[in-house]
Design an enzyme around this catalytic site. Structure first.
Site, short mmCIF file in Angstrom:
data_model
loop_
_atom_site.label_atom_id
_atom_site.label_comp_id
_atom_site.label_asym_id
_atom_site.label_seq_id
_atom_site.Cartn_x
_atom_site.Cartn_y
_atom_site.Cartn_z
N HIS A 155 17.97 37.47 -3.23
CA HIS A 155 16.69 37.40 -2.45
C HIS A 155 17.13 37.35 -0.30
O HIS A 155 18.73 36.13 -0.79
CB HIS A 155 15.76 36.32 -2.74
N CYS A 197 9.60 32.02 -3.59
CA CYS A 197 9.55 31.83 -5.27
C CYS A 197 10.30 30.98 -5.37
O CYS A 197 11.78 30.19 -4.60
CB CYS A 197 10.53 33.37 -5.47
N GLU A 229 16.75 34.45 1.56
CA GLU A 229 16.05 33.51 1.75
C GLU A 229 17.91 33.27 0.96
O GLU A 229 18.63 32.18 1.62
CB GLU A 229 15.62 32.46 0.99
#
Lengths: 142, 142
Positions: free
Chosen positions: A46, A76, A48
């Protein structure tokens, strides 16, 4: 957040979910990333996670004390956990994510008594642009 | 789980928190890892993340459908989230982690209605050996 949105658009061009993230220290970008799950065959890639790993490599430290992260979507559980492990000081995010978010929805990780490090959280930054990007992406795939 | 415990011991020898993980498909190991936060300057380099990434590279797919993961300690929110993203079928873990676990403690991620994929979970596998390793590590550092 402008750079995070640019990265989200790059992800979209590459056929990935359009989410981007940058890590800053004293206002300078020291790490960045966009979703790369498909390109890298990596379930953890992801935006991040990619941005945190690149910032930590840059600093030569697995803790990013004093650093901020800017993400186009509410993180998430995986990413919220990684942000906490990295000791990020401030989390700025764009659109809220009722389906997958872990900050103001669902598990609300930073509200758990168990959580060892909670960044300061600022949501709704450039929210309209971030959510328009995601809506467009998923509408095109339906 | 025997190999995961060996990996945990390797981590300890390298000065890392002694946690190990392996990913299997049809009983064969296709990815493995141990904690490498300090060595790799990577806040995300928990044993599970390292094992998931290596298994996904091996298969050439960011989803590990039908695969199992064996970890010596109950996964944290970051790793529990990654295991779900990877579509792991079964999670086997050793010791429970009252401080940092996210499966049977704290956020109980797989019990959240928001959770998109829940592996079958089997805790307490070789629990004594796994928790003795961790206790010894932290006792030596106090």
């Amino acid at each position: 957040m402008r750079r995070a949105l640019e990265l989200a658009r790059l992800a979209e061009t590459a056929g990935e979910v359009p989410i981007g993230a940058v890590v800053t220290l004293d206002g300078r970008i020291i790490g960045e990333g966009e979703n790369r799950n498909r390109r890298d065959n990596d379930p953890t890639a992801h935006a991040e996670i990619v941005a945190l790993r690149s910032a930590a490599l840059h600093l030569g430290d697995f803790r990013l004390a004093g650093c901020d992260i800017w993400v186009t979507l509410e993180p998430c559980p995986m990413c919220a956990g990684a942000i906490s492990h990295a000791r990020i000081a401030r989390l700025y995010y764009g659109a809220a994510d009722p389906k997958g978010g872990a900050i103001e929805q669902g598990p609300r990780l930073y509200a758990q008594p168990q959580c060892l490090h909670r960044p300061d959280v600022y949501g709704g930054i450039a929210e309209k642009e971030a959510s328009a990007l995601l809506r467009g992406f998923f509408a095109a795939r339906r």
